[in-house]
Design a protein around this motif. Structure first.
Motif, PDB file in Angstrom:
ATOM      1  N   ALA A  65      18.922  52.494 104.305  1.00  0.00           N
ATOM      2  CA  ALA A  65      20.172  52.167 105.100  1.00  0.00           C
ATOM      3  C   ALA A  65      20.631  50.542 104.755  1.00  0.00           C
ATOM      4  N   LEU A  66      20.087  49.664 104.575  1.00  0.00           N
ATOM      5  CA  LEU A  66      20.364  48.206 104.100  1.00  0.00           C
ATOM      6  C   LEU A  66      21.051  48.533 102.931  1.00  0.00           C
ATOM      7  N   SER A  67      20.544  49.297 101.812  1.00  0.00           N
ATOM      8  CA  SER A  67      21.227  49.599 100.531  1.00  0.00           C
ATOM      9  C   SER A  67      22.555  50.041 100.748  1.00  0.00           C
ATOM     10  N   GLU A  68      22.591  50.967 101.780  1.00  0.00           N
ATOM     11  CA  GLU A  68      23.979  51.717 101.581  1.00  0.00           C
ATOM     12  C   GLU A  68      24.976  50.622 102.363  1.00  0.00           C
ATOM     13  N   ILE A  69      24.453  49.856 103.345  1.00  0.00           N
ATOM     14  CA  ILE A  69      25.373  48.883 103.850  1.00  0.00           C
ATOM     15  C   ILE A  69      25.877  48.047 103.159  1.00  0.00           C
ATOM     16  N   MET A  70      24.857  47.285 102.274  1.00  0.00           N
ATOM     17  CA  MET A  70      25.229  46.492 101.315  1.00  0.00           C
ATOM     18  C   MET A  70      26.215  46.956 100.215  1.00  0.00           C
ATOM     19  N   LYS A  71      26.189  47.961  99.954  1.00  0.00           N
ATOM     20  CA  LYS A  71      27.248  48.808  99.084  1.00  0.00           C
ATOM     21  C   LYS A  71      28.510  48.671  99.497  1.00  0.00           C
ATOM     22  N   TYR A  72      28.661  48.865 100.936  1.00  0.00           N
ATOM     23  CA  TYR A  72      29.811  49.044 101.505  1.00  0.00           C
ATOM     24  C   TYR A  72      30.302  47.570 101.714  1.00  0.00           C
ATOM     25  N   ASP A  73      29.348  46.781 102.258  1.00  0.00           N
ATOM     26  CA  ASP A  73      29.889  45.185 102.499  1.00  0.00           C
ATOM     27  C   ASP A  73      28.855  44.327 102.086  1.00  0.00           C
TER      28      ASP A  73
END
Length: 117
Positions: free
Chosen positions: A64-72
């Protein structure tokens, strides 16, 4: 007032975090019980801070962290987990986590870390 998204698969932990954060002047704007919901809620709510459990069903905290960091890439995510998660912690920090809190957490150090963000 900083807006916080709490992510943990344990309802009692979400409640404990919410109570502690609200008592210390933070606004809890959402709760998620897994990584998939965390990413979805992050995009919808745009919180200032996320507390993210590492071990969860469906999608763990690191995914989830990886996906959030890609988004923002400026997201402020603090990872939370019990002892014995060293490889996951290292991975999370490399992905951009802003801190790590060991559960069970103590209120004062927890608030100190969250307040720094």
């Amino acid at each position: 007032m900083k807006r916080v998204l709490i992510v943990d698969d344990a309802a009692f932990m979400r409640q404990m975090l919410k109570k502690t954060l609200e008592k210390n002047g933070f606004e809890v704007i959402g709760e998620a019980e897994n990584g998939l919901k965390a990413v979805e809620m992050y995009k919808k709510l745009k919180p200032d801070i996320v507390t993210m459990d590492i071990t969860m069903p469906e999608s763990d905290g690191v995914e989830a962290l990886s996906e959030i960091m890609k988004y923002d890439s400026n997201a402020k995510v603090v990872m939370m987990s019990a002892m014995g998660q060293a490889p996951k912690i290292k991975e999370a920090v490399l992905l951009g986590a802003k801190g790590f809190i060991i559960k069970p957490f103590k209120e004062e150090p927890f608030i100190k870390i969250i307040s720094r963000l």
